[in-house]
Scaffold this active site. Structure first.
Site, short mmCIF file in Angstrom:
data_model
loop_
_atom_site.label_atom_id
_atom_site.label_comp_id
_atom_site.label_asym_id
_atom_site.label_seq_id
_atom_site.Cartn_x
_atom_site.Cartn_y
_atom_site.Cartn_z
N ARG A 60 0.83 -1.21 0.00
CA ARG A 60 0.00 0.00 0.00
C ARG A 60 0.87 1.26 0.00
O ARG A 60 0.46 2.30 -0.48
CB ARG A 60 -0.99 -0.01 1.18
CG ARG A 60 -1.88 1.22 1.22
CD ARG A 60 -3.23 1.02 1.92
NE ARG A 60 -3.17 0.25 3.13
CZ ARG A 60 -2.59 0.63 4.29
NH1 ARG A 60 -2.03 1.81 4.36
NH2 ARG A 60 -2.59 -0.16 5.33
N TYR A 113 -16.29 14.92 -15.64
CA TYR A 113 -16.50 13.48 -15.58
C TYR A 113 -17.46 13.23 -14.42
O TYR A 113 -17.26 13.77 -13.33
CB TYR A 113 -15.15 12.77 -15.35
CG TYR A 113 -15.31 11.30 -15.13
CD1 TYR A 113 -15.63 10.47 -16.19
CD2 TYR A 113 -15.17 10.74 -13.87
CE1 TYR A 113 -15.81 9.11 -15.99
CE2 TYR A 113 -15.35 9.39 -13.66
CZ TYR A 113 -15.67 8.58 -14.72
OH TYR A 113 -15.85 7.25 -14.53
N ASP A 184 -7.13 17.33 -15.24
CA ASP A 184 -7.43 15.95 -15.63
C ASP A 184 -7.23 15.88 -17.14
O ASP A 184 -8.01 16.44 -17.92
CB ASP A 184 -8.87 15.60 -15.25
CG ASP A 184 -9.28 14.17 -15.65
OD1 ASP A 184 -8.63 13.59 -16.55
OD2 ASP A 184 -10.26 13.65 -15.09
N LYS A 209 -8.01 4.49 -19.44
CA LYS A 209 -8.37 4.93 -20.78
C LYS A 209 -7.15 4.81 -21.70
O LYS A 209 -6.61 3.73 -21.86
CB LYS A 209 -8.96 6.34 -20.72
CG LYS A 209 -9.93 6.56 -19.54
CD LYS A 209 -11.20 5.72 -19.67
CE LYS A 209 -12.04 5.70 -18.39
NZ LYS A 209 -12.41 7.01 -17.84
C1 LIG Z 1 -12.80 7.53 -16.62
C2 LIG Z 1 -12.45 8.90 -16.17
C3 LIG Z 1 -12.14 9.17 -14.84
C4 LIG Z 1 -12.23 8.11 -13.74
O1 LIG Z 1 -11.34 7.07 -13.95
P1 LIG Z 1 -11.57 5.55 -13.45
O2 LIG Z 1 -10.32 4.88 -13.87
O3 LIG Z 1 -12.78 5.03 -14.15
O4 LIG Z 1 -11.76 5.61 -11.98
C5 LIG Z 1 -11.78 10.46 -14.50
N1 LIG Z 1 -11.74 11.44 -15.42
C6 LIG Z 1 -12.06 11.21 -16.72
C7 LIG Z 1 -11.98 12.33 -17.68
C8 LIG Z 1 -12.41 9.94 -17.13
O5 LIG Z 1 -12.71 9.73 -18.41
#
Ligand SMILES: *Cc1c(COP(=O)(O)O)cnc(C)c1O
Length: 408
Positions: A60, A113, A184, A209
Protein backbone atom coordinates in the site's frame (compact mmCIF):
# COMPACT_ATOMS: atom_id res chain seq x y z
CA UNK A 1 22.66 3.47 -17.11
CA UNK A 2 20.69 5.61 -19.56
CA UNK A 3 17.81 7.41 -17.85
CA UNK A 4 16.11 8.14 -21.23
CA UNK A 5 15.13 11.66 -20.10
CA UNK A 6 16.66 13.22 -23.20
CA UNK A 7 15.33 10.72 -25.75
CA UNK A 8 12.30 11.33 -27.95
CA UNK A 9 8.78 10.41 -26.88
CA UNK A 10 8.40 6.95 -28.48
CA UNK A 11 11.76 5.84 -27.09
CA UNK A 12 10.83 7.08 -23.62
CA UNK A 13 7.49 5.28 -23.86
CA UNK A 14 9.26 1.99 -24.61
CA UNK A 15 12.37 2.13 -22.43
CA UNK A 16 11.75 4.88 -19.87
CA UNK A 17 11.71 4.03 -16.19
CA UNK A 18 12.34 0.35 -16.84
CA UNK A 19 15.38 -1.74 -16.06
CA UNK A 20 15.97 -5.45 -16.06
CA UNK A 21 15.09 -7.18 -12.81
CA UNK A 22 18.14 -6.99 -10.49
CA UNK A 23 17.52 -10.49 -9.08
CA UNK A 24 17.02 -12.44 -12.31
CA UNK A 25 17.82 -10.03 -15.20
CA UNK A 26 14.29 -10.62 -16.52
CA UNK A 27 13.86 -7.98 -19.23
CA UNK A 28 10.12 -7.33 -18.83
CA UNK A 29 9.17 -5.73 -15.52
CA UNK A 30 8.03 -8.57 -13.23
CA UNK A 31 4.66 -8.49 -11.48
CA UNK A 32 5.77 -8.24 -7.85
CA UNK A 33 2.60 -9.81 -6.51
CA UNK A 34 3.33 -9.35 -2.83
CA UNK A 35 1.67 -7.52 0.03
CA UNK A 36 4.72 -7.31 2.26
CA UNK A 37 8.54 -7.35 2.22
CA UNK A 38 10.92 -8.89 4.72
CA UNK A 39 14.14 -7.57 6.22
CA UNK A 40 17.56 -8.95 7.11
CA UNK A 41 17.59 -7.28 10.52
CA UNK A 42 15.54 -4.92 12.65
CA UNK A 43 17.51 -1.76 11.85
CA UNK A 44 16.67 -1.95 8.13
CA UNK A 45 12.91 -1.24 8.27
CA UNK A 46 13.40 1.52 10.87
CA UNK A 47 15.41 3.58 8.36
CA UNK A 48 12.79 3.06 5.67
CA UNK A 49 9.85 3.89 7.94
CA UNK A 50 11.65 7.07 9.11
CA UNK A 51 12.11 8.08 5.48
CA UNK A 52 15.95 8.06 5.77
CA UNK A 53 16.29 5.56 2.92
CA UNK A 54 13.92 4.49 0.17
CA UNK A 55 12.73 0.90 0.26
CA UNK A 56 9.74 -1.34 0.21
CA UNK A 57 7.81 -2.19 3.37
CA UNK A 58 4.22 -2.88 2.34
CA UNK A 59 2.52 -2.65 -1.07
CA UNK A 60 0.00 0.00 0.00
CA UNK A 61 3.01 2.28 0.52
CA UNK A 62 5.00 1.23 -2.57
CA UNK A 63 5.50 -1.74 -4.88
CA UNK A 64 8.32 -2.26 -7.42
CA UNK A 65 5.95 -2.85 -10.38
CA UNK A 66 3.84 0.23 -9.75
CA UNK A 67 6.95 2.26 -8.85
CA UNK A 68 8.34 1.47 -12.30
CA UNK A 69 5.07 2.80 -13.72
CA UNK A 70 5.48 5.99 -11.63
CA UNK A 71 8.91 6.49 -13.21
CA UNK A 72 7.75 5.89 -16.78
CA UNK A 73 4.79 8.28 -16.49
CA UNK A 74 7.07 10.95 -14.95
CA UNK A 75 9.31 10.76 -18.01
CA UNK A 76 6.35 10.98 -20.39
CA UNK A 77 4.82 13.98 -18.58
CA UNK A 78 8.15 15.74 -17.96
CA UNK A 79 7.42 15.61 -14.23
CA UNK A 80 9.73 15.26 -11.22
CA UNK A 81 7.60 12.46 -9.84
CA UNK A 82 4.28 10.60 -10.20
CA UNK A 83 2.18 8.27 -8.10
CA UNK A 84 -0.28 5.66 -9.34
CA UNK A 85 -3.54 4.45 -7.85
CA UNK A 86 -6.10 1.67 -8.29
CA UNK A 87 -8.34 3.83 -10.51
CA UNK A 88 -8.79 7.32 -11.90
CA UNK A 89 -11.23 8.09 -9.09
CA UNK A 90 -8.66 6.71 -6.61
CA UNK A 91 -6.06 9.24 -7.74
CA UNK A 92 -8.55 12.13 -7.95
CA UNK A 93 -9.85 11.53 -4.42
CA UNK A 94 -6.31 10.96 -3.05
CA UNK A 95 -5.22 14.25 -4.62
CA UNK A 96 -8.19 16.38 -3.56
CA UNK A 97 -8.29 15.10 0.02
CA UNK A 98 -4.55 15.77 0.31
CA UNK A 99 -4.78 19.34 -1.03
CA UNK A 100 -8.02 20.72 0.42
CA UNK A 101 -9.10 21.74 3.94
CA UNK A 102 -12.43 22.89 5.39
CA UNK A 103 -12.98 26.53 4.44
CA UNK A 104 -11.04 26.24 1.17
CA UNK A 105 -12.67 27.02 -2.15
CA UNK A 106 -12.46 24.64 -5.13
CA UNK A 107 -13.09 26.29 -8.50
CA UNK A 108 -14.13 23.72 -11.09
CA UNK A 109 -16.11 22.96 -14.20
CA UNK A 110 -19.84 22.52 -14.76
CA UNK A 111 -18.93 19.76 -17.25
CA UNK A 112 -16.98 17.19 -15.26
CA UNK A 113 -16.50 13.48 -15.58
CA UNK A 114 -19.59 12.40 -13.63
CA UNK A 115 -17.60 10.48 -10.98
CA UNK A 116 -15.57 13.62 -10.26
CA UNK A 117 -18.79 15.64 -10.02
CA UNK A 118 -20.14 13.21 -7.41
CA UNK A 119 -16.84 13.36 -5.47
CA UNK A 120 -16.80 17.18 -5.48
CA UNK A 121 -20.42 17.38 -4.32
CA UNK A 122 -19.34 15.12 -1.43
CA UNK A 123 -16.40 17.41 -0.61
CA UNK A 124 -19.00 20.02 0.27
CA UNK A 125 -20.00 17.79 3.23
CA UNK A 126 -16.52 18.43 4.66
CA UNK A 127 -16.86 22.22 4.58
CA UNK A 128 -15.15 22.74 1.24
CA UNK A 129 -16.81 25.38 -0.91
CA UNK A 130 -17.14 24.39 -4.59
CA UNK A 131 -18.08 26.49 -7.63
CA UNK A 132 -19.07 24.73 -10.86
CA UNK A 133 -18.66 27.14 -13.75
CA UNK A 134 -18.11 27.30 -17.51
CA UNK A 135 -14.33 26.90 -17.60
CA UNK A 136 -14.20 27.35 -21.37
CA UNK A 137 -14.68 31.08 -20.60
CA UNK A 138 -11.59 32.82 -19.12
CA UNK A 139 -13.61 35.83 -17.88
CA UNK A 140 -15.95 33.51 -16.00
CA UNK A 141 -12.98 31.76 -14.30
CA UNK A 142 -11.41 35.06 -13.30
CA UNK A 143 -14.73 36.33 -11.92
CA UNK A 144 -15.13 33.26 -9.69
CA UNK A 145 -11.54 33.12 -8.40
CA UNK A 146 -11.51 34.01 -4.69
CA UNK A 147 -8.93 34.72 -1.96
CA UNK A 148 -9.68 31.26 -0.47
CA UNK A 149 -9.50 29.42 -3.83
CA UNK A 150 -6.94 26.69 -3.18
CA UNK A 151 -7.47 24.50 -6.25
CA UNK A 152 -8.59 25.17 -9.80
CA UNK A 153 -9.57 21.77 -11.22
CA UNK A 154 -10.23 21.38 -14.94
CA UNK A 155 -10.64 18.67 -17.57
CA UNK A 156 -9.51 19.57 -21.04
CA UNK A 157 -10.91 18.42 -23.41
CA UNK A 158 -14.04 18.02 -21.28
CA UNK A 159 -16.41 15.09 -21.18
CA UNK A 160 -18.55 14.77 -23.31
CA UNK A 161 -18.85 18.31 -24.70
CA UNK A 162 -15.22 18.42 -25.88
CA UNK A 163 -15.00 22.02 -24.65
CA UNK A 164 -11.46 23.16 -23.88
CA UNK A 165 -9.99 25.18 -21.04
CA UNK A 166 -6.98 27.47 -21.47
CA UNK A 167 -4.40 25.74 -19.25
CA UNK A 168 -1.84 28.55 -19.34
CA UNK A 169 -4.45 31.15 -18.36
CA UNK A 170 -5.65 29.04 -15.41
CA UNK A 171 -2.08 28.43 -14.20
CA UNK A 172 -1.31 32.18 -14.18
CA UNK A 173 -4.57 32.96 -12.40
CA UNK A 174 -4.03 30.22 -9.78
CA UNK A 175 -0.50 31.45 -9.08
CA UNK A 176 -1.61 35.09 -8.85
CA UNK A 177 -3.39 33.91 -5.69
CA UNK A 178 -2.86 31.02 -3.34
CA UNK A 179 -4.11 28.20 -5.58
CA UNK A 180 -2.79 25.17 -7.43
CA UNK A 181 -3.95 24.15 -10.90
CA UNK A 182 -4.90 20.47 -11.28
CA UNK A 183 -5.64 19.21 -14.81
CA UNK A 184 -7.43 15.95 -15.63
CA UNK A 185 -5.77 15.17 -18.95
CA UNK A 186 -7.42 11.78 -19.53
CA UNK A 187 -8.87 12.81 -22.93
CA UNK A 188 -5.50 14.07 -24.23
CA UNK A 189 -2.52 12.20 -22.78
CA UNK A 190 1.03 12.94 -23.87
CA UNK A 191 2.28 13.28 -26.61
CA UNK A 192 -0.84 15.39 -27.30
CA UNK A 193 -0.89 17.71 -24.31
CA UNK A 194 1.61 18.61 -21.57
CA UNK A 195 -0.23 20.60 -18.87
CA UNK A 196 2.86 20.85 -16.61
CA UNK A 197 4.76 22.68 -19.37
CA UNK A 198 1.90 25.18 -19.52
CA UNK A 199 2.18 25.87 -15.80
CA UNK A 200 -0.19 23.34 -14.21
CA UNK A 201 0.94 22.08 -10.79
CA UNK A 202 -0.48 18.59 -11.21
CA UNK A 203 -1.72 16.57 -14.19
CA UNK A 204 -3.69 13.41 -13.61
CA UNK A 205 -5.16 10.65 -15.74
CA UNK A 206 -7.48 7.73 -15.55
CA UNK A 207 -4.89 5.31 -17.00
CA UNK A 208 -7.86 2.96 -17.55
CA UNK A 209 -8.37 4.93 -20.78
CA UNK A 210 -5.66 5.81 -23.31
CA UNK A 211 -2.61 5.18 -21.14
CA UNK A 212 -3.18 1.47 -20.63
CA UNK A 213 -5.28 1.50 -23.77
CA UNK A 214 -6.82 -1.95 -23.96
CA UNK A 215 -9.80 -1.66 -21.64
CA UNK A 216 -8.56 -4.36 -19.30
CA UNK A 217 -7.01 -2.55 -16.34
CA UNK A 218 -8.31 0.20 -14.07
CA UNK A 219 -5.76 2.71 -12.88
CA UNK A 220 -4.97 6.34 -12.16
CA UNK A 221 -1.85 8.49 -11.95
CA UNK A 222 -0.94 12.02 -10.88
CA UNK A 223 2.30 13.80 -11.83
CA UNK A 224 3.96 17.00 -10.62
CA UNK A 225 6.68 18.32 -8.31
CA UNK A 226 8.48 15.88 -6.02
CA UNK A 227 7.14 17.76 -3.00
CA UNK A 228 3.45 17.58 -4.00
CA UNK A 229 3.66 13.96 -5.18
CA UNK A 230 5.38 12.92 -1.97
CA UNK A 231 2.41 14.29 0.03
CA UNK A 232 -0.12 12.53 -2.22
CA UNK A 233 1.86 9.25 -2.13
CA UNK A 234 2.55 9.16 1.60
CA UNK A 235 -0.81 10.47 2.82
CA UNK A 236 -3.42 10.53 0.03
CA UNK A 237 -2.94 7.18 -1.69
CA UNK A 238 -1.44 5.32 1.27
CA UNK A 239 -3.83 6.37 4.03
CA UNK A 240 -6.72 8.61 2.99
CA UNK A 241 -8.03 6.62 0.04
CA UNK A 242 -5.87 3.54 0.65
CA UNK A 243 -6.03 2.83 -3.07
CA UNK A 244 -2.62 1.84 -4.45
CA UNK A 245 -2.34 0.38 -7.95
CA UNK A 246 -2.45 -3.40 -7.99
CA UNK A 247 0.87 -4.88 -9.24
CA UNK A 248 -0.93 -6.72 -12.04
CA UNK A 249 -2.74 -3.63 -13.32
CA UNK A 250 0.50 -1.63 -13.08
CA UNK A 251 2.14 -4.30 -15.24
CA UNK A 252 -0.65 -4.09 -17.84
CA UNK A 253 -0.41 -0.30 -17.88
CA UNK A 254 3.38 -0.41 -18.32
CA UNK A 255 2.83 -2.76 -21.25
CA UNK A 256 0.15 -0.50 -22.73
CA UNK A 257 2.31 2.62 -22.46
CA UNK A 258 4.91 1.13 -24.82
CA UNK A 259 2.45 1.60 -27.69
CA UNK A 260 0.91 4.88 -26.48
CA UNK A 261 2.41 6.98 -29.31
CA UNK A 262 1.39 4.44 -31.97
CA UNK A 263 -2.14 4.12 -30.62
CA UNK A 264 -2.66 7.87 -30.12
CA UNK A 265 -1.69 8.52 -33.72
CA UNK A 266 -4.28 6.03 -34.95
CA UNK A 267 -7.01 7.16 -32.50
CA UNK A 268 -6.52 10.78 -33.57
CA UNK A 269 -6.40 10.08 -37.32
CA UNK A 270 -9.56 7.98 -37.09
CA UNK A 271 -11.33 10.56 -34.92
CA UNK A 272 -10.50 13.38 -37.33
CA UNK A 273 -11.75 11.36 -40.31
CA UNK A 274 -14.96 10.39 -38.52
CA UNK A 275 -15.60 13.92 -37.25
CA UNK A 276 -15.34 15.14 -40.84
CA UNK A 277 -17.55 12.33 -42.15
CA UNK A 278 -20.25 13.00 -39.51
CA UNK A 279 -20.06 16.78 -39.94
CA UNK A 280 -20.89 16.34 -43.62
CA UNK A 281 -23.68 13.83 -43.02
CA UNK A 282 -27.23 15.16 -43.64
CA UNK A 283 -28.62 13.39 -40.52
CA UNK A 284 -26.14 15.07 -38.17
CA UNK A 285 -26.89 18.42 -36.53
CA UNK A 286 -23.57 19.07 -34.86
CA UNK A 287 -20.19 17.45 -34.22
CA UNK A 288 -18.02 18.38 -31.25
CA UNK A 289 -14.31 17.72 -31.88
CA UNK A 290 -11.45 20.15 -31.18
CA UNK A 291 -9.73 19.20 -34.44
CA UNK A 292 -12.58 20.61 -36.55
CA UNK A 293 -12.34 24.20 -37.72
CA UNK A 294 -15.99 24.56 -36.68
CA UNK A 295 -15.01 23.93 -33.02
CA UNK A 296 -15.31 27.33 -31.33
CA UNK A 297 -11.96 26.85 -29.59
CA UNK A 298 -10.01 25.35 -32.50
CA UNK A 299 -7.34 28.06 -32.16
CA UNK A 300 -6.79 27.14 -28.50
CA UNK A 301 -6.70 23.45 -29.49
CA UNK A 302 -3.90 24.20 -31.94
CA UNK A 303 -2.03 26.10 -29.25
CA UNK A 304 -2.17 23.59 -26.40
CA UNK A 305 -2.55 20.26 -28.25
CA UNK A 306 0.43 19.09 -30.30
CA UNK A 307 1.20 17.60 -33.72
CA UNK A 308 -2.31 18.06 -35.15
CA UNK A 309 -3.58 15.48 -32.67
CA UNK A 310 -6.85 16.33 -30.94
CA UNK A 311 -7.67 13.13 -29.09
CA UNK A 312 -9.71 10.02 -29.79
CA UNK A 313 -13.10 11.15 -28.48
CA UNK A 314 -15.79 13.15 -30.24
CA UNK A 315 -19.47 13.65 -29.70
CA UNK A 316 -22.32 14.47 -32.03
CA UNK A 317 -26.04 15.19 -32.13
CA UNK A 318 -28.48 13.95 -34.73
CA UNK A 319 -31.08 16.30 -36.22
CA UNK A 320 -34.28 16.85 -34.21
CA UNK A 321 -36.02 14.57 -36.72
CA UNK A 322 -34.28 12.15 -39.06
CA UNK A 323 -36.32 10.80 -42.01
CA UNK A 324 -39.47 11.70 -40.06
CA UNK A 325 -38.23 9.84 -36.96
CA UNK A 326 -37.80 11.70 -33.65
CA UNK A 327 -34.09 12.49 -33.03
CA UNK A 328 -33.89 10.55 -29.76
CA UNK A 329 -35.47 7.47 -31.40
CA UNK A 330 -33.05 7.84 -34.31
CA UNK A 331 -30.16 7.94 -31.79
CA UNK A 332 -31.29 4.64 -30.34
CA UNK A 333 -31.75 3.09 -33.81
CA UNK A 334 -28.27 4.20 -34.81
CA UNK A 335 -26.57 2.88 -31.67
CA UNK A 336 -28.51 -0.41 -31.65
CA UNK A 337 -27.58 -1.14 -35.26
CA UNK A 338 -23.84 -0.50 -35.20
CA UNK A 339 -22.04 -3.81 -35.67
CA UNK A 340 -18.31 -3.21 -35.14
CA UNK A 341 -18.78 -0.32 -32.75
CA UNK A 342 -20.10 -1.45 -29.34
CA UNK A 343 -22.34 0.36 -26.87
CA UNK A 344 -20.42 0.98 -23.68
CA UNK A 345 -19.02 3.57 -21.31
CA UNK A 346 -15.27 4.16 -21.13
CA UNK A 347 -12.97 5.34 -23.88
CA UNK A 348 -9.36 5.19 -24.98
CA UNK A 349 -9.46 1.51 -25.92
CA UNK A 350 -8.33 -0.08 -29.17
CA UNK A 351 -12.02 -0.98 -29.69
CA UNK A 352 -14.54 1.74 -30.63
CA UNK A 353 -17.34 2.47 -28.17
CA UNK A 354 -20.43 4.67 -28.36
CA UNK A 355 -22.51 5.84 -25.45
CA UNK A 356 -25.59 7.96 -24.88
CA UNK A 357 -24.44 10.54 -22.31
CA UNK A 358 -27.86 11.48 -20.90
CA UNK A 359 -28.89 7.92 -20.02
CA UNK A 360 -25.44 6.42 -19.36
CA UNK A 361 -22.37 8.36 -18.16
CA UNK A 362 -24.29 11.46 -17.10
CA UNK A 363 -27.37 9.75 -15.64
CA UNK A 364 -26.06 10.65 -12.13
CA UNK A 365 -26.07 14.36 -13.01
CA UNK A 366 -29.42 16.20 -12.62
CA UNK A 367 -31.22 17.04 -15.88
CA UNK A 368 -30.95 20.81 -15.21
CA UNK A 369 -27.20 20.58 -14.59
CA UNK A 370 -26.78 18.39 -17.66
CA UNK A 371 -28.71 20.70 -20.00
CA UNK A 372 -26.96 23.77 -18.52
CA UNK A 373 -23.63 22.09 -19.26
CA UNK A 374 -24.66 21.60 -22.89
CA UNK A 375 -25.35 17.85 -22.84
CA UNK A 376 -28.59 17.27 -24.75
CA UNK A 377 -30.79 14.17 -24.91
CA UNK A 378 -29.61 13.42 -28.46
CA UNK A 379 -25.89 13.61 -27.75
CA UNK A 380 -23.84 10.52 -28.57
CA UNK A 381 -20.24 10.24 -27.42
CA UNK A 382 -18.00 8.27 -29.67
CA UNK A 383 -14.72 6.88 -28.31
CA UNK A 384 -12.95 6.17 -31.57
CA UNK A 385 -10.81 3.03 -31.58
CA UNK A 386 -7.88 1.91 -33.68
CA UNK A 387 -9.81 -0.17 -36.24
CA UNK A 388 -9.43 0.47 -39.99
CA UNK A 389 -11.23 3.76 -40.68
CA UNK A 390 -12.96 2.28 -43.75
CA UNK A 391 -14.72 -0.28 -41.58
CA UNK A 392 -15.81 2.33 -39.02
CA UNK A 393 -17.34 4.55 -41.71
CA UNK A 394 -19.00 1.53 -43.35
CA UNK A 395 -20.51 0.64 -39.96
CA UNK A 396 -22.13 4.10 -39.73
CA UNK A 397 -23.28 3.90 -43.36
CA UNK A 398 -25.12 0.62 -42.81
CA UNK A 399 -26.69 1.85 -39.53
CA UNK A 400 -27.83 5.12 -41.15
CA UNK A 401 -29.31 3.05 -44.01
CA UNK A 402 -31.37 1.11 -41.44
CA UNK A 403 -32.77 4.41 -40.07
CA UNK A 404 -33.69 5.38 -43.63
CA UNK A 405 -35.43 2.04 -44.20
CA UNK A 406 -37.59 2.66 -41.10
CA UNK A 407 -38.84 6.04 -42.36
CA UNK A 408 -42.40 6.31 -43.58
C1 LIG B 1 -12.80 7.53 -16.62
C2 LIG B 1 -12.45 8.90 -16.17
C3 LIG B 1 -12.14 9.17 -14.84
C4 LIG B 1 -12.23 8.11 -13.74
O1 LIG B 1 -11.34 7.07 -13.95
P1 LIG B 1 -11.57 5.55 -13.45
O2 LIG B 1 -10.32 4.88 -13.87
O3 LIG B 1 -12.78 5.03 -14.15
O4 LIG B 1 -11.76 5.61 -11.98
C5 LIG B 1 -11.78 10.46 -14.50
N1 LIG B 1 -11.74 11.44 -15.42
C6 LIG B 1 -12.06 11.21 -16.72
C7 LIG B 1 -11.98 12.33 -17.68
C8 LIG B 1 -12.41 9.94 -17.13
O5 LIG B 1 -12.71 9.73 -18.41
Amino acid sequence: MNDFSSEHFATKAIHGGQHSDPATHAFATPIYQTATYVFDDVSQPAAIFNGEVEGYTYTRAMNPTSHTLDAKVSLLEGAEDSVTSASGMGIISSTMFTLLNAGDHLLTSDTLYSGSAVLFHNLERFGIEVSYIDVSDNAEIEKNFKPNTKVIYIETPANPTLKLTDIEFCAKLAHSGDALLVVDGTFAPPPIQYPLELGADLVLHSTTKFMSGHGDALGGVVSGSAELIERIRKVGVKFISGSPASPFNAFLTLRGLKTLPLRMKQHCENAMALATYLENHPYVKKVYYPGLESHPQHALAKKQMHDNMYGGVLSFELNDTVEGIDGYEACKLLMNNLKIISIGVSLGETDSLVEHAASMTHSQVSKEERIAAGISDTQIRFAVGCEDIRDLIADFEQAFAIIKSKSN
